[in-house]
Scaffold this motif. Structure first.
Motif, PDB file in Angstrom:
ATOM      1  N   ALA A 794       0.861  -1.184   0.000  1.00 48.14           N
ATOM      2  CA  ALA A 794       0.000   0.000   0.000  1.00 48.14           C
ATOM      3  C   ALA A 794       0.890   1.225   0.000  1.00 48.14           C
ATOM      4  CB  ALA A 794      -0.910  -0.011   1.221  1.00 48.14           C
ATOM      5  N   VAL A 795       0.947   1.933  -1.134  1.00 53.93           N
ATOM      6  CA  VAL A 795       1.867   3.062  -1.310  1.00 53.93           C
ATOM      7  C   VAL A 795       1.131   4.363  -1.010  1.00 53.93           C
ATOM      8  CG1 VAL A 795       3.419   4.227  -2.909  1.00 53.93           C
ATOM      9  CG2 VAL A 795       3.089   1.752  -3.076  1.00 53.93           C
ATOM     10  N   PRO A 796       1.685   5.219  -0.149  1.00 56.82           N
ATOM     11  CA  PRO A 796       1.040   6.508   0.129  1.00 56.82           C
ATOM     12  C   PRO A 796       1.209   7.480  -1.035  1.00 56.82           C
ATOM     13  CG  PRO A 796       3.131   6.353   1.290  1.00 56.82           C
ATOM     14  CD  PRO A 796       2.906   5.019   0.638  1.00 56.82           C
ATOM     15  N   PRO A 797       0.454   8.572  -1.032  1.00 58.07           N
ATOM     16  CA  PRO A 797       0.570   9.545  -2.132  1.00 58.07           C
ATOM     17  C   PRO A 797       1.974  10.138  -2.213  1.00 58.07           C
ATOM     18  CG  PRO A 797      -1.386   9.949  -0.810  1.00 58.07           C
ATOM     19  CD  PRO A 797      -0.575   8.952  -0.060  1.00 58.07           C
ATOM     20  N   GLY A 798       2.360  10.490  -3.427  1.00 61.31           N
ATOM     21  CA  GLY A 798       3.639  11.143  -3.626  1.00 61.31           C
ATOM     22  C   GLY A 798       4.615  10.267  -4.389  1.00 61.31           C
ATOM     23  N   ARG A 799       5.844  10.759  -4.377  1.00 61.67           N
ATOM     24  CA  ARG A 799       6.911  10.036  -5.078  1.00 61.67           C
ATOM     25  C   ARG A 799       7.757   9.296  -4.035  1.00 61.67           C
ATOM     26  NH1 ARG A 799      10.358  12.446 -10.135  1.00 61.67           N
ATOM     27  NH2 ARG A 799      11.607  10.569 -10.571  1.00 61.67           N
ATOM     28  N   HIS A 800       7.945   7.992  -4.252  1.00 65.87           N
ATOM     29  CA  HIS A 800       8.596   7.175  -3.240  1.00 65.87           C
ATOM     30  C   HIS A 800       9.475   6.114  -3.913  1.00 65.87           C
ATOM     31  CE1 HIS A 800       5.871   8.853  -0.220  1.00 65.87           C
ATOM     32  NE2 HIS A 800       4.879   8.608  -1.086  1.00 65.87           N
ATOM     33  N   ARG A 801      10.369   5.580  -3.106  1.00 67.96           N
ATOM     34  CA  ARG A 801      11.166   4.419  -3.513  1.00 67.96           C
ATOM     35  C   ARG A 801      10.749   3.253  -2.631  1.00 67.96           C
ATOM     36  NH1 ARG A 801      15.429   3.292  -6.617  1.00 67.96           N
ATOM     37  NH2 ARG A 801      16.779   1.513  -6.105  1.00 67.96           N
ATOM     38  N   VAL A 802      10.192   2.240  -3.246  1.00 69.58           N
ATOM     39  CA  VAL A 802       9.734   1.045  -2.538  1.00 69.58           C
ATOM     40  C   VAL A 802      10.774  -0.045  -2.745  1.00 69.58           C
ATOM     41  CG1 VAL A 802       7.914  -0.678  -2.310  1.00 69.58           C
ATOM     42  CG2 VAL A 802       7.334   1.688  -2.902  1.00 69.58           C
ATOM     43  N   ALA A 803      11.234  -0.614  -1.652  1.00 68.48           N
ATOM     44  CA  ALA A 803      12.259  -1.668  -1.714  1.00 68.48           C
ATOM     45  C   ALA A 803      11.749  -2.902  -0.990  1.00 68.48           C
ATOM     46  CB  ALA A 803      13.567  -1.197  -1.094  1.00 68.48           C
ATOM     47  N   LEU A 804      11.719  -4.023  -1.706  1.00 71.81           N
ATOM     48  CA  LEU A 804      11.378  -5.323  -1.117  1.00 71.81           C
ATOM     49  C   LEU A 804      12.667  -6.127  -0.989  1.00 71.81           C
ATOM     50  CD1 LEU A 804       8.138  -6.069  -3.141  1.00 71.81           C
ATOM     51  CD2 LEU A 804       8.249  -5.820  -0.665  1.00 71.81           C
ATOM     52  N   ARG A 805      12.921  -6.648   0.196  1.00 71.87           N
ATOM     53  CA  ARG A 805      14.142  -7.397   0.454  1.00 71.87           C
ATOM     54  C   ARG A 805      13.788  -8.733   1.095  1.00 71.87           C
ATOM     55  NH1 ARG A 805      15.696  -3.970  -2.321  1.00 71.87           N
ATOM     56  NH2 ARG A 805      17.260  -2.338  -1.937  1.00 71.87           N
ATOM     57  N   PHE A 806      14.468  -9.789   0.607  1.00 67.60           N
ATOM     58  CA  PHE A 806      14.310 -11.091   1.257  1.00 67.60           C
ATOM     59  C   PHE A 806      15.406 -11.213   2.305  1.00 67.60           C
ATOM     60  CE2 PHE A 806      14.841 -15.765   1.559  1.00 67.60           C
ATOM     61  CZ  PHE A 806      13.558 -16.061   1.984  1.00 67.60           C
ATOM     62  N   ALA A 807      15.053 -10.957   3.530  1.00 69.15           N
ATOM     63  CA  ALA A 807      16.013 -10.997   4.643  1.00 69.15           C
ATOM     64  C   ALA A 807      15.292 -11.581   5.853  1.00 69.15           C
ATOM     65  CB  ALA A 807      16.531  -9.598   4.954  1.00 69.15           C
ATOM     66  N   PRO A 808      15.143 -12.906   5.901  1.00 60.95           N
ATOM     67  CA  PRO A 808      14.371 -13.535   6.983  1.00 60.95           C
ATOM     68  C   PRO A 808      14.959 -13.233   8.352  1.00 60.95           C
ATOM     69  CG  PRO A 808      14.877 -15.113   5.215  1.00 60.95           C
ATOM     70  CD  PRO A 808      15.696 -13.888   4.960  1.00 60.95           C
ATOM     71  N   SER A 809      14.129 -12.807   9.262  1.00 57.08           N
ATOM     72  CA  SER A 809      14.590 -12.579  10.628  1.00 57.08           C
ATOM     73  C   SER A 809      14.990 -13.890  11.282  1.00 57.08           C
ATOM     74  CB  SER A 809      13.490 -11.895  11.441  1.00 57.08           C
ATOM     75  OG  SER A 809      12.301 -12.672  11.433  1.00 57.08           O
ATOM     76  N   SER A 810      14.390 -14.990  10.828  1.00 54.63           N
ATOM     77  CA  SER A 810      14.759 -16.297  11.380  1.00 54.63           C
ATOM     78  C   SER A 810      16.214 -16.627  11.076  1.00 54.63           C
ATOM     79  CB  SER A 810      13.852 -17.385  10.802  1.00 54.63           C
ATOM     80  OG  SER A 810      13.935 -17.413   9.378  1.00 54.63           O
ATOM     81  N   TRP A 811      16.702 -16.212   9.912  1.00 58.16           N
ATOM     82  CA  TRP A 811      18.100 -16.446   9.541  1.00 58.16           C
ATOM     83  C   TRP A 811      19.039 -15.596  10.406  1.00 58.16           C
ATOM     84  CZ3 TRP A 811      21.971 -18.982   7.592  1.00 58.16           C
ATOM     85  CH2 TRP A 811      23.093 -18.344   7.060  1.00 58.16           C
ATOM     86  N   ARG A 812      18.677 -14.339  10.595  1.00 60.18           N
ATOM     87  CA  ARG A 812      19.523 -13.467  11.410  1.00 60.18           C
ATOM     88  C   ARG A 812      19.554 -13.931  12.859  1.00 60.18           C
ATOM     89  NH1 ARG A 812      16.443  -9.706   8.603  1.00 60.18           N
ATOM     90  NH2 ARG A 812      15.405  -9.067  10.530  1.00 60.18           N
ATOM     91  N   LEU A 813      18.394 -14.287  13.388  1.00 63.69           N
ATOM     92  CA  LEU A 813      18.355 -14.798  14.754  1.00 63.69           C
ATOM     93  C   LEU A 813      19.116 -16.110  14.862  1.00 63.69           C
ATOM     94  CD1 LEU A 813      17.313 -14.718  17.657  1.00 63.69           C
ATOM     95  CD2 LEU A 813      15.187 -15.802  16.857  1.00 63.69           C
ATOM     96  N   GLY A 814      18.999 -16.960  13.827  1.00 68.71           N
ATOM     97  CA  GLY A 814      19.725 -18.224  13.830  1.00 68.71           C
ATOM     98  C   GLY A 814      21.226 -18.022  13.864  1.00 68.71           C
TER      99      GLY A 814
END
Length: 839
Positions: A794-814
């Motif tokens: 859900a993108v708010p009004p205006g100009r934005h940079r949307v970044a999707l990253r695959f970075a599981p918190s389970s991996w970092r916690l592991g």
């Protein structure tokens, strides 16, 4: 190619040296000849993979389908390979490509399921030590090293286990030979099951050490062994090993005359500590696996309700036992004449050979002490229990069905219990030959003859073959028993004078090992075929064209797929392609349902029958591989109806509205229009989760509308939806534009401009671990699920940079937990004061 072969030999030798060095501190170090034997033993089974232009994998089984249907390629592949084994479809289409994908990223594999978790898939075993080392080699050589190294690990593990149980060095070598020659280890050699089987003796040995001397060092070693088992990639088989360990470790401790005076309290305390340590060390594997298991088709779609009936009729159970007595009982696996009702690798997993059965019976029948006999009988009973439960024997298998993970086909793999128990009994039988001779030579000879008769009787009773196969069975089982008998007699005769007659004693040892190894080599010689470079995921003109075209295009996330079996799933990993189909029980359950609803249901993987399907546009499929058209026969004698049918089949290849990107003898490649990985649909519709899939399946143009089934895209819309309860109303997106898009494995970066709250849809499956940032700030509350299985923002009004990253918190916690576990393990090893056992 020569450098690759040299690197393969070098890596294997380094692995053998490291294992020999690791075993030394145990106090049960091996002599040079024993170390040489344990190093060469795995090579006897994998030698063909160490030849020039050969590897141990039947990958040419793909040759003949697009894009490997070129007749010239098929001829070269057939010339450079042995007969294929169709039972090995899973490792060829899953496990080998997983290993290749792990070279690029341990977390995400874009070559299957439009982007699926790799480490989170337990069976990928990407962190198992031998699999990590194999990535130092080219994939063509890594497949051979992977098999040889796991056999090497299993051999050394069984050796140290038997030595810790108090048996001689010769007995430990015999046990290692039996274990490596078992059906379970050999038939599963390309599967993760054999990785866990390779870790099993190490787990048993570490548990035995802790049972005798519970202290920090033994707890650390058991924790390391447990983490190794988890990394093997098959939790059910690991559970089998854990149950067998709990049953037999107290028995194994009684085999060594030194015994143990430790009380239960320190055993339990350090046992719990080792379990916690194993969890910490394996956390980078366990946490992502559990996270993905909860949303996989394995758990969601296949989870049985209530208790499962695992008992089979007595007649069926007895039939399943036959391969455990003689692997040829129901046909020849090397010639594809297997007539068994189910998977050979499961039913024949307990096969250890007639010579091993002879020595096992001899070990139980001739121990010097009565207490030792009862201990060996108890170990044999535990092995037999696993074998009977694996056959789904009535009454016996019923308690195992109460354990959630030990049901159906998973229960059959309890044959590993029999393999482990037989190896222990063979070691006891090898030592019993000399012990019995010291008391009475005649009694030893009589016991040997009786053991031969018993082993032959048991083999015929369990695995009796039809008359036409009796000669083959005699060669496979009868001759080894005779060789083992001769070896036993020679060793018995020279038991007290081996120093004066070393040549005869050496001849007995050689015959004994030949009886245990050579017949198994003959049996499994063709189980895992060899393949040349032309048959190992070769590049073709069709693949080269697609790879080149995709590299020339903007990085908008274009994908590929194949019609029917074209471009077998997961093979895209070898060419840097992204594939939408998946052949894996860990596939995201909503994504699996989406494919089956909008494309075509499939038993193994979702079938694509029409490359014009609208869902392919949404998934970003730009190229579709299909089998090349077959030439029509010009023979006027062909029936008119058949000729007309072939004409229709030929014409069906010309898909209306599609372009031909390539057409040749290997494949036809269709090019079609496709949406970018991220886009703004013209409208969206809020649906309840139980209706979302059926509504999505009816969409003809995914650019026009998206279905949102987990919350609205704005608070205003939420209030309106709640107030009116009108879910199935199309809500237009405001004016919105994607200014820039860059898609890389594990990341999607989008520059957008909108005039109001807008829904950004993607075709990235919503597997756990994806995070969203808007203008470098976390925006988890703006994640949405679109079209039942995909990420939306859900993108708010205006100009934005949307970044999707695959970075599981389970991996970092592991990783954090593993670091803490590694420090704890180092402290326990450093601070432990375990006295080395005496020879």
């Amino acid at each position: 190619m020569r450098l690759g072969l040299a690197a393969l030999f070098l890596l294997y030798c380094v692995s053998a040296a490291l294992l020999a060095w690791w075993v030394r501190p145990s106090g049960r170090r091996a002599s040079f000849l024993t170390a040489l034997f344990l190093t060469l033993l795995p090579l006897t089974y994998t030698a063909s993979g160490f030849l020039k232009e050969r590897t141990l994998a039947p990958t040419r089984m793909f040759v003949g389908v697009a894009p490997w249907a070129d007749p010239e390629l098929m001829a070269r592949a057939a010339e450079g390979a042995s007969a294929i084994n169709p039972v090995l479809l899973d490792p060829v289409s899953q496990m080998i490509p997983w290993s290749r994908a792990a070279r690029d990223d341990l977390l995400l594999n874009p070559a299957q399921g439009a982007g699926a978790a790799l480490l989170g898939n337990g069976q990928s075993a990407v962190l198992f030590p031998t699999e990590v080392a194999s990535r130092l080699l080219a994939p063509f050589r890594a497949v051979t090293y992977s098999q040889a190294a796991r056999l090497l690990l299993a051999a050394w593990g069984m050796f140290i286990l038997i030595r810790l149980a108090g048996s001689s060095e010769l007995a430990a070598c015999a046990a290692a030979a039996v274990y490596l020659g078992s059906g379970f280890v050999q038939l599963w050699r390309l599967h993760p099951h054999s990785l866990v089987a390779a870790a099993a003796p190490w787990i048993l040995a570490a548990a035995l050490s802790l049972w005798r001397r519970p202290n920090p060092r033994s707890a650390a070693l058991l924790g390391l062994a447990g983490a190794l088992g988890v990394a093997g990639g098959h939790p059910e088989t690991l559970l089998h090993v854990m149950l067998f360990t709990a049953l037999t470790v107290p028995l194994l401790a009684q085999l060594d005359r030194t015994g143990s005076r430790a009380s239960w309290t320190p055993r339990l305390a350090w046992g719990v500590a080792s379990a916690m340590l194993a969890f910490l060390l394996a956390a980078p594997i366990l946490l992502p696996f559990v996270e993905n298991l909860r949303v996989s088709i394995e758990w969601v779609d296949r989870r049985p309700l209530g208790r499962t009936n695992v008992e089979a009729p007595l007649r069926v159970a007895l039939e399943r036992l036959r391969p455990a007595g003689a692997l040829h009982a129901l046909g020849d696996p090397n010639r594809n004449t297997w007539r068994g009702p189910e998977n050979l690798a499961e039913l024949g997993g307990g096969a250890t050979g007639g010579a091993a059965l002879f020595l096992a019976i001899l070990g139980v029948a001739t121990p010097p002490r009565r207490a030792r006999r009862w201990t060996l009988l108890a170990i044999a009973a535990a092995g037999l229990l696993g074998l009977l439960a694996g056959a789904h024997m009535p009454v016996v298998s019923a308690p195992f069905g109460m354990v959630p993970l030990l049901r159906d086909t998973l229960l059959k793999r309890l044959a590993l219990w029999w393999v482990l128990a037989t190896a222990v009994l063979v070691a006891a039988g090898t030592d019993a030959i000399r012990d019995a001779t010291a008391r009475s030579r005649r009694a030893a000879i009589a016991a040997s003859l009786a053991a031969v008769a018993a082993s032959v009787a048991v083999g015929l009773a369990i695995g009796g073959s039809p008359p036409t196969e009796m000669a083959r069975m005699t060669m496979a089982e009868g001759v080894p028993i005779v060789l083992a008998l001769i070896a036993a007699l020679l060793i018995a005769i020279d038991a007290s004078i081996d120093a004066r007659r070393p040549a005869r004693f050496a001849a007995g040892v050689a015959l004994l090992l030949c009886a245990l190894v050579v017949p198994r080599l003959w049996l499994f010689a063709g189980w895992i075929p060899t393949t040349g470079p032309a048959g190992f995921y070769p590049g073709t003109a069709a693949l080269n064209v697609v790879v080149r075209r995709l590299n020339e295009m903007p990085r908008t996330g274009a994908r590929v797929t194949g019609v029917e079996a074209g471009l077998a799933p997961h093979s895209a990993a070898f060419y840097g392609l992204e594939e939408i189909r998946s052949y894996d029980p860990m596939t995201l359950a909503p994504y699996h349902r989406f494919l089956n609803a909008v494309i075509e249901p499939g038993a193994g993987w979702s079938r694509v029958l029409d490359p014009r399907a609208p869902a392919l546009s949404f998934l970003g499929v730009r190229f579709v591989f299909e089998h090349p058209p077959q030439p029509l026969p010009a023979d006027p004698g062909v029936a008119g109806a058949v000729q007309a049918g072939r004409h229709l089949q030929h014409q069906a290849l010309f898909r209306a509205g599609l372009l031909i990107a390539y057409k040749g003898p290997d494949a036809v490649v269709w090019e079609r229009a496709a949406l970018a990985r991220a886009f703004f649909p013209r409208a969206w519709r809020l649906e309840s989760p139980d209706r979302a899939l059926s509504v999505t399946a009816k969409i003809d143009d995914f650019a026009s509308i998206a279905v949102v089934d987990r919350g609205p895209v704005s608070a205003t819309a939420a209030s309106a939806a709640t107030a009116t309860a009108e879910l199935s109303i199309d809500r237009p997106n405001p004016r919105a534009e994607v200014l820039a898009l860059e898609v890389r494995p594990g990341s999607i970066d989008v520059d957008v401009e909108t005039s109001g709250d807008a829904l950004l849809a993607t075709s990235q499956p919503a597997i756990p671990g994806w995070r969203v940032e808007i203008d470098d700030r976390g925006a988890r509350d703006r994640l949405r699920t679109v079209n039942t299985a995909f990420l939306g923002v859900a993108v708010p009004p205006g100009r934005h940079r949307v970044a999707l990253r695959f970075a599981p918190s389970s991996w970092r916690l592991g990783l954090v937990l593993a670091a803490f576990g590694a420090i704890t393990c180092a402290l326990l090893l450093w601070g432990g004061r375990l006295r080395r056992p005496t020879e």
